[in-house]
Scaffold this motif. Structure first.
Motif, PDB file in Angstrom:
ATOM      1  N   SER A  63       0.853  -1.203   0.000  1.00 21.48           N
ATOM      2  CA  SER A  63       0.000   0.000   0.000  1.00 21.48           C
ATOM      3  C   SER A  63       0.882   1.244   0.000  1.00 21.48           C
ATOM      4  O   SER A  63       0.909   2.014   0.972  1.00 21.48           O
ATOM      5  N   TYR A 112       7.207  -2.408  -9.996  1.00 22.49           N
ATOM      6  CA  TYR A 112       6.418  -3.275  -9.118  1.00 22.49           C
ATOM      7  C   TYR A 112       6.615  -4.762  -9.392  1.00 22.49           C
ATOM      8  O   TYR A 112       7.072  -5.174 -10.452  1.00 22.49           O
ATOM      9  N   THR A 163       4.236  -8.169  -9.276  1.00 19.09           N
ATOM     10  CA  THR A 163       2.807  -8.480  -9.283  1.00 19.09           C
ATOM     11  C   THR A 163       2.539  -9.893  -9.767  1.00 19.09           C
ATOM     12  O   THR A 163       3.291 -10.447 -10.579  1.00 19.09           O
ATOM     13  N   TYR A 207      -2.970  -4.159 -16.866  1.00 16.42           N
ATOM     14  CA  TYR A 207      -2.277  -3.517 -15.755  1.00 16.42           C
ATOM     15  C   TYR A 207      -2.017  -2.017 -15.978  1.00 16.42           C
ATOM     16  O   TYR A 207      -1.257  -1.426 -15.232  1.00 16.42           O
ATOM     17  N   GLY A 208      -2.661  -1.420 -16.987  1.00 13.34           N
ATOM     18  CA  GLY A 208      -2.708   0.030 -17.051  1.00 13.34           C
ATOM     19  C   GLY A 208      -1.950   0.732 -18.152  1.00 13.34           C
ATOM     20  O   GLY A 208      -2.368   1.797 -18.598  1.00 13.34           O
ATOM     21  N   TYR A 249      -1.568   4.167 -14.182  1.00  8.46           N
ATOM     22  CA  TYR A 249      -0.551   3.445 -13.422  1.00  8.46           C
ATOM     23  C   TYR A 249      -1.017   3.235 -11.987  1.00  8.46           C
ATOM     24  O   TYR A 249      -1.910   3.924 -11.491  1.00  8.46           O
ATOM     25  N   TRP A 250      -0.384   2.269 -11.330  1.00  8.51           N
ATOM     26  CA  TRP A 250      -0.735   1.860  -9.966  1.00  8.51           C
ATOM     27  C   TRP A 250      -2.250   1.843  -9.778  1.00  8.51           C
ATOM     28  O   TRP A 250      -2.823   2.605  -9.006  1.00  8.51           O
ATOM     29  N   GLY A 251      -2.857   0.937 -10.526  1.00  9.26           N
ATOM     30  CA  GLY A 251      -4.307   0.877 -10.547  1.00  9.26           C
ATOM     31  C   GLY A 251      -4.847   1.792 -11.617  1.00  9.26           C
ATOM     32  O   GLY A 251      -4.456   1.706 -12.778  1.00  9.26           O
ATOM     33  N   GLN A 252      -5.712   2.709 -11.230  1.00  9.93           N
ATOM     34  CA  GLN A 252      -6.411   3.528 -12.218  1.00  9.93           C
ATOM     35  C   GLN A 252      -6.060   5.006 -12.118  1.00  9.93           C
ATOM     36  O   GLN A 252      -6.877   5.887 -12.416  1.00  9.93           O
ATOM     37  N   THR A 253      -4.796   5.296 -11.732  1.00 12.12           N
ATOM     38  CA  THR A 253      -4.321   6.678 -11.728  1.00 12.12           C
ATOM     39  C   THR A 253      -3.994   7.081 -13.165  1.00 12.12           C
ATOM     40  O   THR A 253      -3.042   6.573 -13.763  1.00 12.12           O
ATOM     41  N   THR A 284      -4.570  -3.139  -9.920  1.00  8.79           N
ATOM     42  CA  THR A 284      -3.517  -2.580  -9.071  1.00  8.79           C
ATOM     43  C   THR A 284      -2.481  -3.657  -8.787  1.00  8.79           C
ATOM     44  O   THR A 284      -2.833  -4.756  -8.344  1.00  8.79           O
TER      45      THR A 284
END
Length: 433
Positions: free
Chosen positions: A36, A289, A291, A299-300, A305-309, A326
């Motif tokens: 996190s 990362y 994963t 994965y974006g 990036y880093w999820g849905q940013t 994420t």
């Protein structure tokens, strides 16, 4: 000093001024690590992104990396030519892929600056295009035999043996070669199984499934954030699944900017990878990362990036962004995490189940990151704690020179951890003290 070296020094000066300006304006973010992480808001750096890379110095006689308490390190083999990846054969032979990124035509002053800087850091240049065989016949932890196993390849990287077939991940595709058990070399022509685009992220890692019916292949993007459009990115930024019997292949998971190391978590039988994220948004944004790789997962990259940013520099696809997964564990911004292998509890004294990661090191942040081999503990099939250093000391304290840069990591045939160092031209061997 040639023109490229002079230009690289000029770039370093300009980059240093830009770095100091950014430091005056911004507070250094905390490292983005863990399940996190706090990922700072992205701040596009425009046409003068951070560019900071140490000169390749190599190791002085007798010098070696720092090692975690309870462990020791020695050079298993030296005098190699940019060793990148390691594969251990069933008979204990250790194979080393020696290859390098080769220059491509540049389209901007920044592109030329980046190439000049990478040359100074030994991250760009001629490629040996060779796989070398190492043997430790007397069991003293040093390879007495060091000889060519395969030559004339095309930026080889991943390697896997299944039965009597040896598979190589060249930059332009996966090739299959006939192999005779215990052979000192392979000279037969290979059979092409896949075709991949060249340029950009060039490594092609390979990993066999437990039943040896499938091969998984990491294929990175051509660009940072699809600057030349998505058409040239088709079939890239993905992990492929290749059926060994039929030769058919498909994208297993996508949106992975540069998936390099691949490994199985044996308890859950889950595929994992380490991924190098995009540049130009800040020191810790976004983090590279580790994963798990879900079949059909996205994965974006390049949209988020880093999820849905969302990355506002990219023309968006809202439908794909809504599906972005994420990642499981952040590895710090721009650490260039490349090598990956599973570590069973107790293989190295004092280390539980987990993943070992070779971090090649950054070139694009104000304070350099990576340049070490780290361990991530696992519990119940998932990362479960903070990282621990296994090897460090690859970078000079003033960050101006690198003695080495770790890449591939694998468990050796003699109870050791083997680490490929493509600046030191060494294979390091780590065991209990």
């Amino acid at each position: 000093m040639d023109a490229s070296s002079i230009f690289a020094r000029i770039v370093a000066v300009v980059g240093g001024i830009a770095l100091q300006w950014r430091k005056l304006k911004e507070i250094a973010p905390a490292p983005a690590w863990g399940s996190s992480p706090v990922v700072p808001e992205g701040k596009p750096q425009g046409k003068i992104p951070t560019l900071k890379m140490p000169s390749a110095q190599g190791w002085a006689p007798g010098q070696k990396p720092s090692v975690a308490p309870g462990l020791k390190v020695n050079a298993f083999a030296s005098g190699l030519e940019h060793p990148r990846w390691i594969y251990v054969m069933p008979n204990g032979d250790v194979l080393i892929a020696e290859s390098n990124q080769i220059p491509t035509p540049v389209k901007s002053v920044f592109g030329y600056a980046m190439q000049a800087t990478m040359r100074r850091a030994a991250a760009l240049g001629d490629s040996a295009n060779r796989i070398t065989l190492l043997r430790d016949r007397d069991g003293d932890g040093v390879a007495e035999v060091q000889q060519p196993f395969m030559q004339g390849l095309n930026q080889p990287f991943g390697m896997t043996l299944i039965g009597e077939t040896f598979y190589v991940g060249n930059v332009d595709g996966v090739f299959a070669f006939p192999y005779v058990a215990g052979a000192d070399s392979i000279t037969a022509d290979g059979r092409r199984l896949t075709t991949f685009g060249t340029g950009g992220h060039w490594t092609r890692s390979l990993l066999a499934s437990a039943d040896e019916t499938k091969l998984y292949v990491g294929v990175g993007s051509l660009s940072n954030i699809s600057e030349s459009g998505m058409e040239v990115e088709k079939g890239r930024a993905a992990v492929y699944e290749l059926d060994v019997a039929s030769g058919a292949s498909r994208i297993f998971a996508g949106g992975l900017r540069n998936p390099v190391g691949l490994a199985w978590e044996p308890n859950t039988k889950t595929l994992w990878t380490v991924v190098n994220e995009r540049d130009g948004l800040g020191d810790e944004t976004p983090p590279d990362y580790l994963t798990s790789v879900r079949e059909g997962g996205f994965y974006g990259w390049p949209y988020c990036y880093w999820g849905q940013t969302v990355d506002d520099r990219v023309e968006q696809d809202a439908v794909l962004v809504a599906t972005a997964i994420t990642p499981d564990y952040a590895l710090g911004g721009h650490t260039a995490s490349l090598g990956l292998c599973w570590h069973p509890a107790g293989f190295l004294p004092g280390f539980p189940d987990g993943m070992i990661i070779g971090q090649h090191g950054s070139w694009n942040r104000s304070t350099l990151s990576g340049y070490k081999v780290v361990f991530i503990p696992f519990t119940n099939g998932k990362p479960s704690g903070p990282p621990r250093d296994i090897l460090s000391g690859f970078l000079a304290p003033d960050e101006k020179a690198s003695y080495g840069r770790p890449v591939g990591v694998t468990l050796g045939p003699d109870g050791s951890l083997l680490v490929a160092d493509d600046v030191g031209d060494v294979i390091w061997r780590v065991t209990g003290a």
